[in-house]
Design a protein around this motif. Structure first.
Motif, PDB file in Angstrom:
ATOM      1  N   LEU A  62      -5.535  11.831  -1.028  1.00 24.21           N
ATOM      2  CA  LEU A  62      -5.390  10.584  -1.771  1.00 24.21           C
ATOM      3  C   LEU A  62      -6.765  10.100  -2.228  1.00 24.21           C
ATOM      4  O   LEU A  62      -7.720  10.096  -1.445  1.00 24.21           O
ATOM      5  N   GLY A  63      -6.866   9.749  -3.496  1.00 21.54           N
ATOM      6  CA  GLY A  63      -8.125   9.274  -4.043  1.00 21.54           C
ATOM      7  C   GLY A  63      -8.899  10.310  -4.824  1.00 21.54           C
ATOM      8  O   GLY A  63      -9.881   9.976  -5.486  1.00 21.54           O
ATOM      9  N   HIS A  64      -8.448  11.560  -4.751  1.00 24.13           N
ATOM     10  CA  HIS A  64      -9.143  12.626  -5.493  1.00 24.13           C
ATOM     11  C   HIS A  64      -8.593  12.656  -6.913  1.00 24.13           C
ATOM     12  O   HIS A  64      -7.766  13.478  -7.283  1.00 24.13           O
ATOM     13  N   GLU A  99       4.779  14.202  -7.679  1.00 26.29           N
ATOM     14  CA  GLU A  99       6.110  14.085  -7.073  1.00 26.29           C
ATOM     15  C   GLU A  99       6.170  13.036  -5.969  1.00 26.29           C
ATOM     16  O   GLU A  99       7.253  12.593  -5.615  1.00 26.29           O
ATOM     17  N   GLY A 100       5.038  12.669  -5.394  1.00 30.27           N
ATOM     18  CA  GLY A 100       5.069  11.663  -4.338  1.00 30.27           C
ATOM     19  C   GLY A 100       3.861  11.757  -3.438  1.00 30.27           C
ATOM     20  O   GLY A 100       2.964  12.575  -3.632  1.00 30.27           O
ATOM     21  N   THR A 101       3.840  10.894  -2.423  1.00 29.21           N
ATOM     22  CA  THR A 101       2.759  10.868  -1.446  1.00 29.21           C
ATOM     23  C   THR A 101       3.250  11.435  -0.127  1.00 29.21           C
ATOM     24  O   THR A 101       4.298  11.031   0.385  1.00 29.21           O
ATOM     25  N   LEU A 102       2.494  12.376   0.403  1.00 26.11           N
ATOM     26  CA  LEU A 102       2.798  12.986   1.694  1.00 26.11           C
ATOM     27  C   LEU A 102       1.984  12.268   2.760  1.00 26.11           C
ATOM     28  O   LEU A 102       0.745  12.324   2.754  1.00 26.11           O
ATOM     29  N   ARG A 103       2.636  11.585   3.679  1.00 26.71           N
ATOM     30  CA  ARG A 103       1.914  10.809   4.695  1.00 26.71           C
ATOM     31  C   ARG A 103       1.339  11.729   5.764  1.00 26.71           C
ATOM     32  O   ARG A 103       2.032  12.584   6.302  1.00 26.71           O
ATOM     33  N   GLY A 104       0.065  11.533   6.060  1.00 30.94           N
ATOM     34  CA  GLY A 104      -0.587  12.282   7.122  1.00 30.94           C
ATOM     35  C   GLY A 104      -0.496  13.785   6.958  1.00 30.94           C
ATOM     36  O   GLY A 104      -0.361  14.517   7.941  1.00 30.94           O
ATOM     37  N   ALA A 105      -0.605  14.263   5.722  1.00 29.63           N
ATOM     38  CA  ALA A 105      -0.354  15.678   5.442  1.00 29.63           C
ATOM     39  C   ALA A 105      -1.611  16.532   5.428  1.00 29.63           C
ATOM     40  O   ALA A 105      -1.520  17.759   5.369  1.00 29.63           O
ATOM     41  N   ALA A 154      -7.537  14.274  13.090  1.00 29.00           N
ATOM     42  CA  ALA A 154      -7.124  13.053  12.403  1.00 29.00           C
ATOM     43  C   ALA A 154      -6.608  13.434  11.019  1.00 29.00           C
ATOM     44  O   ALA A 154      -7.023  14.444  10.452  1.00 29.00           O
ATOM     45  N   PHE A 155      -5.718  12.615  10.497  1.00 31.32           N
ATOM     46  CA  PHE A 155      -5.009  12.988   9.280  1.00 31.32           C
ATOM     47  C   PHE A 155      -5.107  11.911   8.207  1.00 31.32           C
ATOM     48  O   PHE A 155      -5.362  10.742   8.491  1.00 31.32           O
ATOM     49  N   ARG A 156      -4.880  12.336   6.955  1.00 36.08           N
ATOM     50  CA  ARG A 156      -4.863  11.417   5.823  1.00 36.08           C
ATOM     51  C   ARG A 156      -3.714  11.793   4.893  1.00 36.08           C
ATOM     52  O   ARG A 156      -3.169  12.897   4.953  1.00 36.08           O
ATOM     53  N   ASP A 157      -3.389  10.880   3.993  1.00 34.63           N
ATOM     54  CA  ASP A 157      -2.297  11.094   3.055  1.00 34.63           C
ATOM     55  C   ASP A 157      -2.736  12.000   1.907  1.00 34.63           C
ATOM     56  O   ASP A 157      -3.931  12.139   1.621  1.00 34.63           O
ATOM     57  N   ALA A 158      -1.751  12.589   1.250  1.00 33.15           N
ATOM     58  CA  ALA A 158      -2.019  13.486   0.128  1.00 33.15           C
ATOM     59  C   ALA A 158      -1.009  13.232  -0.987  1.00 33.15           C
ATOM     60  O   ALA A 158       0.126  12.834  -0.732  1.00 33.15           O
ATOM     61  N   HIS A 159      -1.455  13.452  -2.196  1.00 27.16           N
ATOM     62  CA  HIS A 159      -0.549  13.458  -3.342  1.00 27.16           C
ATOM     63  C   HIS A 159       0.043  14.849  -3.483  1.00 27.16           C
ATOM     64  O   HIS A 159      -0.677  15.852  -3.364  1.00 27.16           O
ATOM     65  N   LEU A 160       1.328  14.914  -3.774  1.00 26.11           N
ATOM     66  CA  LEU A 160       1.999  16.184  -4.023  1.00 26.11           C
ATOM     67  C   LEU A 160       2.332  16.304  -5.505  1.00 26.11           C
ATOM     68  O   LEU A 160       2.946  15.409  -6.095  1.00 26.11           O
TER      69      LEU A 160
END
Length: 201
Positions: free
Chosen positions: A147-149, A164-170, A179-185
């Motif tokens: 997220l943020g890239h 398509e959406g945001t993947l939480r903690g992916a 530790a994890f962060r969210d990602a755009h799919l």
């Protein structure tokens, strides 16, 4: 610009947009150096945390060897991105998590600092995507990024990978495996229309 390809995932060569996508050689010092520089670059490490963090050239050689082994097994397909005229390595593009049954995989890429600003990532993703649909017979290719890239968002959209959406903690946090962060799919199907306009523009 159409891509020309030959061979299977482990020995393919793809040409187009002034680039050549070809195999990495873990026994080549030049290839190992480019692999190490790409994966240890601060901008790469900001957005990506590999399973193996290459701590020096020998670590890079080992991770490259492992990647060429999984390429040979067919679970990954990794390309060295080369300038077609000079033969200089510019970056990497490839597929992981190749699922032959579901005809699905994930695409990823990086570009060396000195090659940025030349649309190398966009052209590489375009060439590799076309190759994977035709040579691997994939139906769905996924592209995710932290997220943020925003640059990766733009590359995905221009190469026909809609959000398509945001993947939480992916994804792992930068430099951490605990530790994890969210990602755009983003994803593209083989049945999707070609991207509008020229991906090279």
């Amino acid at each position: 610009m159409p891509a020309e390809s030959s061979g299977a995932a482990s020995d393919a060569e793809v040409r187009g947009h002034g680039l050549v996508l070809c195999a990495w050689d873990a026994e080549s010092d030049a290839d190992v150096d480019a692999w190490f520089r790409g994966r240890s670059d601060p901008e790469f490490r900001r957005w990506n945390t590999p399973l193996m963090l290459d701590e020096g050239p020998e670590g890079a050689r080992e991770s490259l060897r492992r990647r060429t082994e999984t390429d040979a097994e067919g679970s990954t397909a990794t390309f060295r991105v080369v300038d077609a005229e000079s033969g200089v390595t510019l970056g990497q593009v490839g597929f992981s998590g190749i699922d032959r049954l579901m005809r699905r995989a994930m695409i990823g890429y990086w570009v060396l600092p000195e090659a940025r600003g030349r649309r190398v990532a966009r052209h590489s993703v375009d060439l590799a995507t076309r190759w994977a649909f035709t040579e691997l017979g994939l139906h769905r290719i996924e592209l995710d990024h932290a997220l943020g890239h925003d640059a990766s968002c733009r590359i995905a959209e221009r190469c026909g990978y809609p959000y398509e959406g945001t993947l939480r903690g992916a994804m792992w946090e930068a430099g951490r495996h605990d530790a994890f962060r969210d990602a755009h799919l983003h994803a593209r199907l083989s049945t999707d229309p070609e991207p509008s306009g020229d991906v090279g523009v």
